[in-house]
Structure formats: structure tokens, C-alpha cells
Design an enzyme around this catalytic site. Structure first.
Site, PDB file in Angstrom:
ATOM      1  N   GLY A   8       7.862   0.303   8.838  1.00 57.63           N
ATOM      2  CA  GLY A   8       7.772   0.244  10.298  1.00 57.63           C
ATOM      3  C   GLY A   8       6.465   0.797  10.809  1.00 57.63           C
ATOM      4  O   GLY A   8       6.372   1.182  11.971  1.00 57.63           O
ATOM      5  N   GLY A   9       5.431   0.829   9.947  1.00 59.65           N
ATOM      6  CA  GLY A   9       4.153   1.394  10.356  1.00 59.65           C
ATOM      7  C   GLY A   9       3.119   0.325  10.675  1.00 59.65           C
ATOM      8  O   GLY A   9       3.459  -0.832  10.981  1.00 59.65           O
ATOM      9  N   ASN A  10       1.854   0.726  10.573  1.00 61.45           N
ATOM     10  CA  ASN A  10       0.739  -0.170  10.926  1.00 61.45           C
ATOM     11  C   ASN A  10       0.747  -1.452  10.084  1.00 61.45           C
ATOM     12  O   ASN A  10       0.619  -2.567  10.614  1.00 61.45           O
ATOM     13  CB  ASN A  10      -0.597   0.553  10.675  1.00 61.45           C
ATOM     14  N   ASP A  35      14.269   6.531  13.438  1.00 63.74           N
ATOM     15  CA  ASP A  35      14.835   5.629  14.446  1.00 63.74           C
ATOM     16  C   ASP A  35      14.052   4.317  14.538  1.00 63.74           C
ATOM     17  O   ASP A  35      14.009   3.677  15.580  1.00 63.74           O
ATOM     18  CB  ASP A  35      14.832   6.324  15.823  1.00 63.74           C
ATOM     19  N   THR A 137      -5.501  -2.823  -2.399  1.00 61.53           N
ATOM     20  CA  THR A 137      -5.601  -2.088  -1.146  1.00 61.53           C
ATOM     21  C   THR A 137      -4.955  -2.922  -0.049  1.00 61.53           C
ATOM     22  O   THR A 137      -4.646  -4.093  -0.260  1.00 61.53           O
ATOM     23  CB  THR A 137      -7.078  -1.795  -0.804  1.00 61.53           C
ATOM     24  N   CYS A 142      -5.791  -1.172  10.175  1.00 61.69           N
ATOM     25  CA  CYS A 142      -4.997  -1.602  11.330  1.00 61.69           C
ATOM     26  C   CYS A 142      -4.248  -0.424  11.946  1.00 61.69           C
ATOM     27  O   CYS A 142      -3.906   0.529  11.251  1.00 61.69           O
ATOM     28  CB  CYS A 142      -4.023  -2.701  10.901  1.00 61.69           C
ATOM     29  N   HIS A 204     -10.769  10.241  -2.179  1.00 59.30           N
ATOM     30  CA  HIS A 204     -10.129  11.162  -1.228  1.00 59.30           C
ATOM     31  C   HIS A 204      -9.982  12.588  -1.797  1.00 59.30           C
ATOM     32  O   HIS A 204     -10.496  13.527  -1.204  1.00 59.30           O
ATOM     33  CB  HIS A 204      -8.788  10.589  -0.749  1.00 59.30           C
ATOM     34  N   ARG A 316      -2.502  12.984   3.512  1.00 56.72           N
ATOM     35  CA  ARG A 316      -2.263  12.010   2.435  1.00 56.72           C
ATOM     36  C   ARG A 316      -3.410  11.969   1.435  1.00 56.72           C
ATOM     37  O   ARG A 316      -3.225  11.517   0.309  1.00 56.72           O
ATOM     38  CB  ARG A 316      -2.068  10.607   3.036  1.00 56.72           C
TER      39      ARG A 316
HETATM   40  P1  NAD Z   1       2.107   4.244   8.434  1.00 55.87           P
HETATM   41  O1  NAD Z   1       1.986   5.714   8.402  1.00 55.87           O
HETATM   42  O2  NAD Z   1       1.759   3.529   9.687  1.00 55.87           O
HETATM   43  O3  NAD Z   1       3.583   3.773   8.049  1.00 55.87           O
HETATM   44  C1  NAD Z   1       4.389   4.546   7.356  1.00 55.87           C
HETATM   45  C2  NAD Z   1       5.752   3.858   7.371  1.00 55.87           C
HETATM   46  O4  NAD Z   1       6.336   4.084   6.103  1.00 55.87           O
HETATM   47  C3  NAD Z   1       6.671   4.471   8.389  1.00 55.87           C
HETATM   48  O5  NAD Z   1       6.531   3.848   9.637  1.00 55.87           O
HETATM   49  C4  NAD Z   1       7.996   4.226   7.740  1.00 55.87           C
HETATM   50  O6  NAD Z   1       8.460   2.923   8.022  1.00 55.87           O
HETATM   51  C5  NAD Z   1       7.703   4.295   6.278  1.00 55.87           C
HETATM   52  N1  NAD Z   1       8.040   5.605   5.712  1.00 55.87           N
HETATM   53  C6  NAD Z   1       7.318   6.740   5.810  1.00 55.87           C
HETATM   54  N2  NAD Z   1       7.948   7.742   5.176  1.00 55.87           N
HETATM   55  C7  NAD Z   1       9.081   7.225   4.671  1.00 55.87           C
HETATM   56  C8  NAD Z   1      10.129   7.756   3.898  1.00 55.87           C
HETATM   57  N3  NAD Z   1      10.131   9.025   3.530  1.00 55.87           N
HETATM   58  N4  NAD Z   1      11.123   6.922   3.546  1.00 55.87           N
HETATM   59  C9  NAD Z   1      11.116   5.636   3.902  1.00 55.87           C
HETATM   60  N5  NAD Z   1      10.145   5.068   4.646  1.00 55.87           N
HETATM   61  C10 NAD Z   1       9.135   5.862   5.008  1.00 55.87           C
HETATM   62  O7  NAD Z   1       1.273   3.687   7.213  1.00 55.87           O
HETATM   63  P2  NAD Z   1       0.417   2.358   7.199  1.00 55.87           P
HETATM   64  O8  NAD Z   1      -0.829   2.586   7.986  1.00 55.87           O
HETATM   65  O9  NAD Z   1       1.278   1.195   7.496  1.00 55.87           O
HETATM   66  O10 NAD Z   1      -0.037   2.336   5.675  1.00 55.87           O
HETATM   67  C11 NAD Z   1       0.807   1.881   4.636  1.00 55.87           C
HETATM   68  C12 NAD Z   1       0.035   2.116   3.357  1.00 55.87           C
HETATM   69  O11 NAD Z   1      -1.213   1.416   3.446  1.00 55.87           O
HETATM   70  C13 NAD Z   1      -0.342   3.586   3.099  1.00 55.87           C
HETATM   71  O12 NAD Z   1      -0.298   3.830   1.728  1.00 55.87           O
HETATM   72  C14 NAD Z   1      -1.773   3.686   3.581  1.00 55.87           C
HETATM   73  O13 NAD Z   1      -2.490   4.722   2.929  1.00 55.87           O
HETATM   74  C15 NAD Z   1      -2.290   2.310   3.203  1.00 55.87           C
HETATM   75  N6  NAD Z   1      -3.449   1.882   3.992  1.00 55.87           N
HETATM   76  C16 NAD Z   1      -3.369   1.771   5.330  1.00 55.87           C
HETATM   77  C17 NAD Z   1      -4.468   1.344   6.059  1.00 55.87           C
HETATM   78  C18 NAD Z   1      -4.409   1.181   7.533  1.00 55.87           C
HETATM   79  O14 NAD Z   1      -5.455   0.898   8.151  1.00 55.87           O
HETATM   80  N7  NAD Z   1      -3.260   1.293   8.164  1.00 55.87           N
HETATM   81  C19 NAD Z   1      -5.664   1.000   5.390  1.00 55.87           C
HETATM   82  C20 NAD Z   1      -5.713   1.113   3.991  1.00 55.87           C
HETATM   83  C21 NAD Z   1      -4.585   1.545   3.302  1.00 55.87           C
END
Ligand code: NAD
Length: 398
Positions: A8-10, A35, A137, A142, A204, A316
Site C-alpha cells: 500500500g505504499g509508493n 488500516d 531495483t 515515486c 547505503h 532503512r
Molecule cells: P513504502 O514505504 O511507500 O511502502 C511500504 C508498504 O509496505 C506499506 O505501505 C505497507 O503496505 C507495506 N508494509 C510495510 N511494513 C509492513 C509490514 N510489517 N508488514 C506488511 N506490510 C508492510 O515503500 P515504497 O516506496 O513503496 O518502496 C517499496 C520498496 O521499493 C522498498 O524496498 C524501497 O526501498 C524500494 N524503493 C523505493 C523507491 C521509491 O522511490 N519509492 C525507489 C527505489 C527503491
């Protein structure tokens, strides 16, 4: 085709908008965390769908349904996408394992080191019914702008490596998912390459160590830069870490002819390939960080208090990239008998900061290895056992 996005994230929002815009796809969201099911549903009620704002174009897509129940979310899906941080993979895989359809493709964006070891352990005999894949990756940088409504793509990678098990499926999976997402996916030989090529696990923790290993409790008036703070000394630390990974790659390739680890590139080469137009001076590792426009203004993780800013050692960059990255590579090096003194120095510092114990006298025997994806956690005691059981060596055709 039915697709399930877990998260449910980015990343999940970006996928939901892009895939939900295709009329021939039925996109389900599995969002059991906190939620998030309700937040997705509320957002979708108020909006026409997820608007993906990408440079030069907007795409509107609507997922068919959002579920908290894994059975409803996953049964019948041919493609399962884990758009989650690595620490959530195991838990979500355990929840969905019983509902995977035969022939489904299950993968993570991004996969991080040891993803395949974790999937194999969770799925056990069910593994033979599915194929698994991992992106090196996430293709996009986003950020959600409105939950369940709008996500911004800040930038996209030119190409992303993809590994699969069975390894021979990497080309077909890359082509199909690449078409669906509009991303150039590059199939690579095996998951071991993906594990060792994860540069986030070097960059990192390496920069965190470089910037803060002499930190003495000082409070800063504002957060400092992260990538652009890489000076000659920090670049040297990163260079040594990268050389240790290359030493492991060379040892493995020489010992096991046919094992293809060409996707495991030195850090400087990876930077040039990933940022072909953003780096002004790629003559050294230091200049590659200092002159990379994509890194402009990105800040070090910091905790804010009334007094100012202090380094966030639970970010992270350590809490994900060490147990789900560097320790996997380190564990494989231990099995292969390859010394990693610089990586050990970074891990020893990071484990103190994280309040964990992984390395004890240069062996991965600490009490907290059970909270990592290192092969030691899963009981691997020799490199031959790992290569054989994980099927990293090419299968000989008679
Ligand atoms: P985010 O923080 O937006 O999303 C995290 C989501 O993971 C939460 O919304 C939830 O749905 C789920 N989550 C978190 N903890 C949880 C738990 N304990 N149990 C079950 N579900 C859980 O992360 P994101 O930005 O969507 O990134 C996802 C992955 O992509 C990460 O590994 C991040 O490092 C990597 N990444 C992201 C970006 C970016 O720009 N967003 C770029 C490169 C890599």
C-alpha cells in the site's frame, strides 16, 4: 489476466495506476497492513482511480478491488507483485502461500539480496507449482501525493535487471512484464547475480558508516547531504566494499565454470550504467557521486528533536540494507572462504548502532542472524550446497 499487487505504499500505488489503466487486466490489491485496506477503499471512492503523474504524461488506472483477505486477493491471479520493503516479504509470502494458483508468477520489485532463498523456505513443496522473479531495483523513484488517488513519478530507470527461477524463464517473464509496465527489463542468468549485484547494500550502509562512524553525539542544526557528502575517504570505503564483492564474484566464477555472474558489476561501472546522462565526471568513484545530478539535495536520514538533528541509525539504509542485503552477500563470502575486511568493519559498526548481533569474531554466528536472509540463517554450511540447492549453476542438457 488477473494480477495481485501486495502493498500500500509508493510502489504499489504506481503499479496500481499503470496496470489498472489496461482494460484487459483485472488488478487486485492485497493491503493487510494497518488500516491500508480502508485507506485504499476511501481513496478510490473519492477518485476515478490512481492518477500516475509521470514526466510528460499522466496515466489514470483503477484497480478492480482491494482486499484484506489473502484468499480473495490472490486466488486466480497469474501474476503476484510484492511492492514492499524486504522486511515485509516473508510475512506476506506466508499469508498468500496457500492461495497461489498453479503456474502463477510471483515476484518482488525490488527483490533485494536472498529473496529467492526466502521464497523457497516459505513455499517449500509449493515452489514447484509457481515461477519466481525479482527486479534489481524499483524502476521508478515515486511518491504518493494522495492516498488511493495520486502518485508522482520523479524519475525512471533506463533499464532494470530481472532474475527468475527457473532461470530459463527470465527472458519470457522480462518481456511480458516489461510490456505491461512499459519498462525495459533485462533478463540475467540467476538469482545469485541479483543478490551480489545489489548496490544499495554497499552504498547505503557504506555511506552511513563513512559519514557517521566517528559521530560522538553531536546535534546538527540541519540535516546534511547524503550522496553528495561522499568525500575521498568515504569513496575509498565504498571502493573497497565493491572490490570485496568482485573478489567473491571472481572466486565463484573461477571455481565453478559455467556460473555466470556478469551482472555483478563494480560500483563505478554500475553508476555509469544506471545514470548515463546525470553524472558529469565519472573518472573516479568520488567524482561520480559528487557530480551525479540525480543525487542533488538528497539528505542523510536524521531524527529531529527540539535541539536539532541527529543521525537516524534505524533508517532503512541500515535496518533494511544490512540484514536483507549486506549480510546475505557476507554470508555467501563466508561459505566461499573469501575475506571481506571492509564489509566486516561496516557490519560490526552497523550492528552496534542497530542493537543487533550478527558477526561474532568474523563469523555469522550472532544471535540475530535469524532476523536476516543470510544463507547461515537457513542452515547452509557450504557453498556447494547453496549453489546446488538454489539451482544457481546452469542445468546441463544431455
Ligand atoms: P513504502 O514505504 O511507500 O511502502 C511500504 C508498504 O509496505 C506499506 O505501505 C505497507 O503496505 C507495506 N508494509 C510495510 N511494513 C509492513 C509490514 N510489517 N508488514 C506488511 N506490510 C508492510 O515503500 P515504497 O516506496 O513503496 O518502496 C517499496 C520498496 O521499493 C522498498 O524496498 C524501497 O526501498 C524500494 N524503493 C523505493 C523507491 C521509491 O522511490 N519509492 C525507489 C527505489 C527503491
Amino acid at each position: 489476466m488477473q494480477i495481485t499487487i501486495c502493498g500500500g505504499g509508493n510502489a504499489a500505488h504506481t503499479l496500481a495506476g499503470l496496470l489498472g489503466s489496461k482494460p484487459d487486466l483485472s488488478v487486485y490489491i492485497y493491503a493487510p497492513y494497518q488500516d491500508e485496506t480502508e485507506r485504499w477503499q476511501e481513496g478510490l471512492q473519492q477518485n476515478d482511480g490512481i492518477l500516475v503523474r509521470a514526466p510528460g504524461r499522466d496515466i489514470l488506472g483503477r484497480p478492480a478491488a482491494v482486499f484484506r483477505d489473502p484468499a480473495q486477493a490472490v486466488q486466480g491471479s497469474q501474476l503476484i507483485l510484492l511492492a514492499l520493503p524486504a522486511f515485509a516479504h516473508e510475512h506476506i509470502l506466508e499469508e498468500i502461500a496457500g492461495y497461489l494458483s498453479p503456474g502463477a508468477w510471483v515476484g518482488a520489485l525490488p527483490a533485494r539480496a536472498g529473496f529467492d532463498i526466502c521464497v523457497r523456505d516459505v513455499l517449500k513443496e509449493r515452489l514447484s507449482q509457481v515461477a519466481i522473479f525479482g527486479f534489481q531495483t524499483l524502476p521508478w523513484a515515486c511518491r504518493i501525493q494522495e492516498y488511493g488517488g495520486r502518485v508522482l513519478i520523479l524519475g525512471a530507470k533506463d533499464q532494470v535487471d530481472l532474475a527468475a527461477w527457473p532461470a530459463k524463464l527470465a527472458p519470457v517473464i522480462s518481456t511480458r512484464i516489461g510490456e505491461l509496465l512499459g519498462v525495459a527489463l533485462n533478463p540475467i542468468s540467476n538469482f545469485l547475480s541479483l543478490t551480489l549485484a545489489d548496490t544499495g547494500q554497499l552504498i547505503h550502509p557504506g555511506i552511513m558508516y563513512g559519514l557517521f562512524h566517528r559521530w560522538n553525539g553531536q546535534v546538527y542544526s540541519e540535516p546534511g547531504l547524503f550522496y553528495q557528502a561522499v568525500d575521498e575517504e568515504v569513496a575509498e570505503i565504498l571502493q573497497k566494499m565493491s572490490q570485496e564483492v568482485q573478489a567473491l564474484r571472481i572466486t565463484l566464477e573461477q571455481t565453478y565454470p559455467g556460473l555466470d555472474l556478469t551482472a555483478v558489476r563494480p560500483l563505478g561501472e554500475w553508476l555509469k550504467r544506471s545514470y548515463p546522462t546525470s553524472i558529469q565526471d565519472s573518472s573516479t568513484l568520488h567524482s561520480s557521486f559528487a557530480t551525479n545530478r540525480s543525487y542533488t539535495g538528497l539528505l542523510a536520514p536524521m531524527c529531529k528533536s527540539d535541539k536539532g538533528f541527529t543521525p537516524d541509525f534505524q533508517s532503512r539504509y541500515l535496518s533494511e540494507d544490512v540484514p536483507y542485503g549486506l549480510l546475505v552477500m557476507r554470508g555467501i563470502a563466508e561459505l566461499a572462504g573469501v575475506a571481506t575486511p571492509q564489509v566486516d568493519e561496516v557490519i560490526s559498526w552497523a550492528q552496534d548502532r542497530l542493537g543487533k548481533q550478527y558477526l561474532v569474531e568474523h563469523k555469522l554466528t550472532g544471535a540475530d542472524i535469524f532476523l536476516t536472509l543470510s544463507p547461515q540463517r537457513y542452515g547452509y554450511t557450504s557453498i556447494e550446497q547453496l549453489l546446488r540447492e538454489m539451482e544457481y549453476l546452469p542445468i546441463k542438457e544431455d
